[in-house]
Each structure stands twice: as structure tokens, then as C-alpha cells.
Design a protein around this motif. Structure first.
Motif, PDB file in Angstrom:
ATOM      1  N   ARG A  50       0.898  -1.206   0.028  1.00 21.38           N
ATOM      2  CA  ARG A  50      -0.075   0.018   0.102  1.00 21.38           C
ATOM      3  C   ARG A  50       1.059   1.292  -0.016  1.00 21.38           C
ATOM      4  O   ARG A  50       0.332   2.364   0.206  1.00 21.38           O
ATOM      5  CB  ARG A  50      -1.077   0.000   1.174  1.00 21.38           C
ATOM      6  N   ASN A  70      -4.540   2.694  -4.751  1.00 19.50           N
ATOM      7  CA  ASN A  70      -4.766   3.245  -6.160  1.00 19.50           C
ATOM      8  C   ASN A  70      -4.443   4.928  -6.010  1.00 19.50           C
ATOM      9  O   ASN A  70      -4.564   5.289  -4.935  1.00 19.50           O
ATOM     10  CB  ASN A  70      -6.188   2.947  -6.690  1.00 19.50           C
ATOM     11  N   SER A  80       0.678  -2.881  -6.623  1.00 19.43           N
ATOM     12  CA  SER A  80       0.221  -1.808  -5.914  1.00 19.43           C
ATOM     13  C   SER A  80      -1.096  -2.482  -5.136  1.00 19.43           C
ATOM     14  O   SER A  80      -1.752  -3.149  -5.967  1.00 19.43           O
ATOM     15  CB  SER A  80      -0.055  -0.847  -6.498  1.00 19.43           C
ATOM     16  N   TYR A 130      -0.136   7.089 -12.978  1.00 24.29           N
ATOM     17  CA  TYR A 130      -1.465   6.495 -12.201  1.00 24.29           C
ATOM     18  C   TYR A 130      -1.387   5.223 -12.002  1.00 24.29           C
ATOM     19  O   TYR A 130      -1.369   4.291 -12.883  1.00 24.29           O
ATOM     20  CB  TYR A 130      -2.628   7.003 -12.999  1.00 24.29           C
ATOM     21  N   VAL A 131      -1.556   4.671 -10.714  1.00 23.89           N
ATOM     22  CA  VAL A 131      -1.539   3.238 -10.457  1.00 23.89           C
ATOM     23  C   VAL A 131      -2.822   2.765  -9.874  1.00 23.89           C
ATOM     24  O   VAL A 131      -3.522   3.230  -9.177  1.00 23.89           O
ATOM     25  CB  VAL A 131      -0.223   2.949  -9.229  1.00 23.89           C
ATOM     26  N   SER A 132      -3.281   1.784 -10.311  1.00 21.81           N
ATOM     27  CA  SER A 132      -4.734   1.191  -9.812  1.00 21.81           C
ATOM     28  C   SER A 132      -4.245  -0.204  -9.120  1.00 21.81           C
ATOM     29  O   SER A 132      -3.277  -0.585  -9.205  1.00 21.81           O
ATOM     30  CB  SER A 132      -5.629   0.987 -11.138  1.00 21.81           C
ATOM     31  N   HIS A 133      -5.428  -0.721  -8.440  1.00 22.22           N
ATOM     32  CA  HIS A 133      -5.129  -1.922  -7.669  1.00 22.22           C
ATOM     33  C   HIS A 133      -4.553  -2.882  -8.719  1.00 22.22           C
ATOM     34  O   HIS A 133      -5.029  -3.446  -9.633  1.00 22.22           O
ATOM     35  CB  HIS A 133      -6.488  -2.398  -7.028  1.00 22.22           C
ATOM     36  N   ASP A 162      -1.649  -3.015 -10.039  1.00 22.66           N
ATOM     37  CA  ASP A 162      -0.694  -2.717 -11.059  1.00 22.66           C
ATOM     38  C   ASP A 162       0.532  -2.891 -10.721  1.00 22.66           C
ATOM     39  O   ASP A 162       0.966  -2.856  -9.375  1.00 22.66           O
ATOM     40  CB  ASP A 162      -0.673  -1.109 -11.453  1.00 22.66           C
TER      41      ASP A 162
END
Length: 496
Positions: free
Chosen positions: A19, A234, A231, A267-270, A272
Motif C-alpha cells: 500500500r 490506487n 500495488s 497513475y496506479v490502480s489496484h 498494477d
């Protein structure tokens, strides 16, 4: 959390979830950010006025002998009794409350209107300026001081010194209101906005270089096991804690290496992919992945802390809106290209200084220069859509001026940019300014050995009815042509 298994294509790497630095998004961090961004200076000024009011009240209540001559003089000339003082303070408090409401409302309207055409970066720039923070603190501080002093007025106590201070501060703040209005108008000008983005981008690049100089440009590890760091959160990756990262990798062997996939600004999503850790053993790679996970900092809002590419994107969005057929304002587009050209030129001269000590076992690919060329290509696309030959010509001039300083791979990218533009040139009215720019970039590329691209540019020119053969006396050295422009002093495309 880790996962492992097999698929038809082979072994699936183990996965470690993170996280990031969870304290980075905590409420107290957000409060500290608000204080640094705008509230800190303003609140400090308001608090200073509040403390000053309390101090003056205590001094006047003490009826000190050294203060009596001043109090008597002020009573004779300004505030004869507590009724006059109270009436004055009521007027100031009410007037400042109304003025503050009007100023805030008007500011929000102006900022919202400007942001609707130039983007939300207007809000960031307004809050970042020290003079705006100081004036906001002065207005609110004067109001707080007036209310505080008014609360101390009674039939038996006439705070003439405090009331005089309120009078002086009120006059100063009203006079400074004119300067504040002028400053606000200046801040909304495109030239000022572009200049601020330019300065912020340079500053962000300095911070980024402090990180880049401590990393590797290419992988070196011979480790056979890979663990993926992914990740669990997000948001935007706004920064990497380089000192904490260095501490996490301090005792690793030569087989361990961290390959960054996500860079600040991504930009990072769950789930990634953030990075890959390579080592000889899976347990060692997993241990390192878990240790470095906390060095990633995520936020809802993108930041320019270690992300100069965000500055390039802001310039791109600003110019795109103005250049597009919705507004057709080439001036802003040309100014943005000038700023981009300066940024790229500075970064090419600056380079990446390699330090003597061994870099961290971290692989980071620095592609900021390529991103700058991508922005130029994007602006040429919108200029073609809106038929703005001035912007197209400026893009070509930027390529022409920078071309001889580009590295071989960036030269290839610049050539690709020009060739993509040529494919739509038949839809563009070929003005003299655009024709001169095409001629210049073709001549420069030919001088530097890129003959095929130069021939393609000449062929595209000759296909246009407006193209013509330039007189021989303007065919000068590439560097002379590069510094000239059809609308600038010192260059003529014809005999005088």
C-alpha cells in the motif's frame, strides 16, 4: 501477500502487494500540506494580529505611565471616548466582513473562469504565491483584530492605542488592495502562467535528477528469480523516498536488483505492477520487495515533487485548449512551444551527472526528453486540426533548433515527429512562414546526414502549389537558418 503458481506459458512470478507509505495520506499529512500550500503564512499572520491585540489590551489595561502621553494625544485627536471608538470599530468590522466576502467571491469566480480554459493548475499557482497568502492573512487578521478590540470597549475602558492600530492596518490593507487586484490580473495572464509552470518544471527536474543520479540506467543483476511488487492501493505515484530506499537496499548482494516499472507521475490502480525484484533466491527477492514497498508514496492528486513530466503535461493541456478549433488562439500555443524548447535545451546541456560512488541497485529509465518531443508532436496534431500554421511552423522551428544537440535515439524520434506531420501537410494551407520552417528543418537535417528525411520534407513542399524555390542567397549555414524566423528580426526570406 504472496502468490505463486504455474500457467501454460511457464512459471508465474511471486507477487508482493504493498500500500506504499500509508502515513503519506494520513490526515495530519494532509493538514501539513494545506499549511505549506496556502494556510501556513495566512494563519501565522492572523495569529500575530491576535496576539498583538491581546498584548496591547494588557498594556493599556495596566495604565503604564510611559503609555499615557500617547493615549492622551490619541484621545484628543482621534478617539475622544469609548462611544466613538466603539462606533469606529463596528464600522471597520462590518466593512471588512463585507469586503472579505466580496473579495473571496470575486476571486473564486475569476479563478474558476480562468481554470475553465487553462486548467486546474491556476488554483495551484494562485495558492503557491507568497503575496496572495500575505494579503489574505492581512485582510482576515485586520478583521480579527477589529473584533477583538471592539470586544474590550466599555464605558470604563477606551482602547485608543489598539483602535489606532486597527485604523493604521485598515488603511494599509485598503491601499494594498489596489496592488492585490493588479497582481491577480497579472497572475491570470497566459505568459505568467506559462512562466510559472516553466520554473516549477525546472525545479522538479532538479529533484528528479537527485534520484536519477543514484540509479542505474540498465540492468546488471544475474539473479534468476523475479518477484513482482504490485500495488494494493490506487492513485498517483507522487514520489519515491530515495533515502529510505537506499537504507532498504544497503546490505543486499550483487545479485539483487530493483527494476522500477512505475515512475513518479504514473497513475496506479489496484494490482498494477510497480517494480520487479531480481535475486538468486525467491526468499531474498521477496524480502527485498517487502522492504522497499513502503518507499512508494501515493496520492489522489498528482504532484510535481519528483515529476517534471507533470509540468510538460500542464503545458500541453494549456496549449491544446487554446490552439484547438474551440478557441483558435495560436499565441498561447507559440508561447508554450517557446517554453518547451527552453526546457529541452536546458536539459540537454545539463545532462545527468554521474557520481563517483556506486549507484543503488535500482534500474530507472529517464525518458523525460522523449516526453518533451511527444508534447511537440501533440501540439502539431491539434494545430493541424485547427489549421493554425503559426503553431506548426513553431514546432518545426523548435525541432530545427534542437536537432543538432539531440542524442541519436532522440534524433530518430524528432524525425518521426516531422514525418508524421508531413503525412497531413496536404490538408494545410502552406503559408510562407510554414514553408520557411519546412525549408529550414530540411536543410538542417541534410547538413547533419539525415538525407532521406530531408528529401521527404522537400518532396512534401514541392507537392504544395504554394511552395516556391528560395533565392540562393538565403541558403546559409544550418545554424544561421535555425536562429531565424519569418516573423523575427534578422531573417529575410527574400532580397531586400
Amino acid at each position: 501477500m504472496g502468490k505463486a503458481g504455474r500457467s501454460g506459458s511457464g512459471e508465474v512470478p511471486q507477487v508482493v502487494m504493498t500500500r506504499g507509505d500509508e502515513s503519506y495520506g494520513a490526515w495530519y499529512r494532509q493538514a501539513l500540506h494545506a499549511l505549506r500550500a496556502f494556510l501556513g503564512i495566512s494563519l501565522a499572520l492572523v495569529l500575530s494580529f491576535l496576539l498583538l491585540g491581546v498584548l496591547l489590551y494588557a498594556v493599556e489595561r495596566s495604565n503604564a505611565a510611559w503609555l499615557r502621553p500617547l493615549s492622551d494625544a490619541l484621545s484628543r485627536h482621534l478617539f475622544a471616548d469609548s462611544e466613538v471608538t466603539g462606533s469606529f470599530l463596528d464600522t471597520v468590522a462590518g466593512g471588512y466582513l463585507t469586503m472579505t466576502s466580496i473579495i473571496i467571491t470575486m476571486l473564486l469566480l475569476v479563478l474558476q473562469q480562468t481554470a475553465s480554459s487553462m486548467g486546474n493548475l491556476i488554483f495551484d499557482q494562485f495558492m503557491a504565491r507568497r503575496r496572495n497568502k500575505l494579503y489574505a492573512g492581512l485582510i482576515v487578521g485586520t478583521l480579527v483584530l477589529a473584533i477583538l478590540v471592539r470586544a474590550t470597549v466599555s464605558e470604563s475602558f477606551n482602547p485608543v492605542v489598539s483602535a489606532t492600530l486597527v485604523l493604521v492596518v485598515s488603511v494599509i490593507s485598503i491601499v494594498l488592495l489596489l496592488a492585490f487586484l493588479y497582481s491577480t490580473i497579472e497572475q491570470m495572464r497566459p505568459e505568467t502562467i506559462i512562466s510559472d509552470i516553466h520554473a516549477s518544471t525546472l525545479h522538479a527536474r532538479e529533484k528528479q535528477l537527485s534520484f536519477v543520479r543514484r540509479t542505474r540506467q540498465e540492468p546488471r543483476s544475474s539473479g534468476k528469480t523475479v518477484v513482482e511488487l504490485r500495488s494494493e492501493a490506487n492513485g498517483y505515484l507522487v514520489a519515491l523516498d530515495i533515502d529510505r530506499l537506499a537504507a532498504s537496499l544497503a546490505d543486499v548482494g550483487p545479485d539483487v536488483e530493483l527494476v522500477l516499472v512505475a515512475a513518479p507521475g504514473t497513475y496506479v490502480s489496484h494490482y498494477d505492477l510497480l517494480a520487479r525484484v531480481r535475486a538468486e533466491s525467491a526468499s531474498r527477492a521477496r524480502e527485498v520487495a517487502e522492504a522497499v514497498g513502503g518507499t512508494f508514496r501515493f496520492a489522489v492528486k498528482r504532484s510535481m515533487e519528483q515529476d517534471p513530466a507533470y509540468g510538460l503535461e500542464q503545458l500541453e493541456m494549456l496549449a491544446w485548449t487554446e490552439v484547438s478549433s474551440a478557441k483558435q488562439n495560436p499565441e498561447v500555443g507559440v508561447r508554450v512551444i517557446h517554453a518547451l524548447r527552453d526546457l529541452l535545451s536546458r536539459w540537454m546541456v545539463q545532462g545527468v551527472e554521474v557520481k563517483d560512488e556506486e549507484p543503488l541497485p535500482v534500474v530507472y529509465v529517464d525518458d523525460l526528453m522523449r516526453g518533451g518531443l511527444d508534447v511537440l508532436e501533440s501540439l502539431s496534431a491539434v494545430a493541424l486540426e485547427s489549421q493554425e500554421h503559426q503553431v506548426l511552423a513553431e514546432v518545426l522551428r523548435a525541432v530545427n533548433i534542437l536537432f543538432d544537440r539531440l542524442t541519436p535515439d532522440l534524433r530518430d524520434r524528432a524525425e518521426e515527429l516531422v514525418l508524421r506531420l508531413l503525412s497531413y501537410l496536404d490538408e494545410q494551407f502552406l503559408t510562407r512562414e510554414l514553408d520557411v520552417a519546412l525549408f529550414q528543418v530540411a536543410h538542417t537535417m541534410e547538413m547533419l546526414g539525415e538525407v532521406e528525411t530531408a528529401e521527404a520534407i522537400r518532396d512534401a513542399r514541392e507537392e504544395q502549389a504554394a511552395a516556391f524555390a528560395f533565392p540562393a542567397d538565403i541558403v546559409r549555414r544550418a545554424e544561421d537558418l535555425a536562429t531565424g524566423a519569418a516573423r523575427e528580426p534578422g531573417f529575410r526570406g527574400e532580397d531586400e
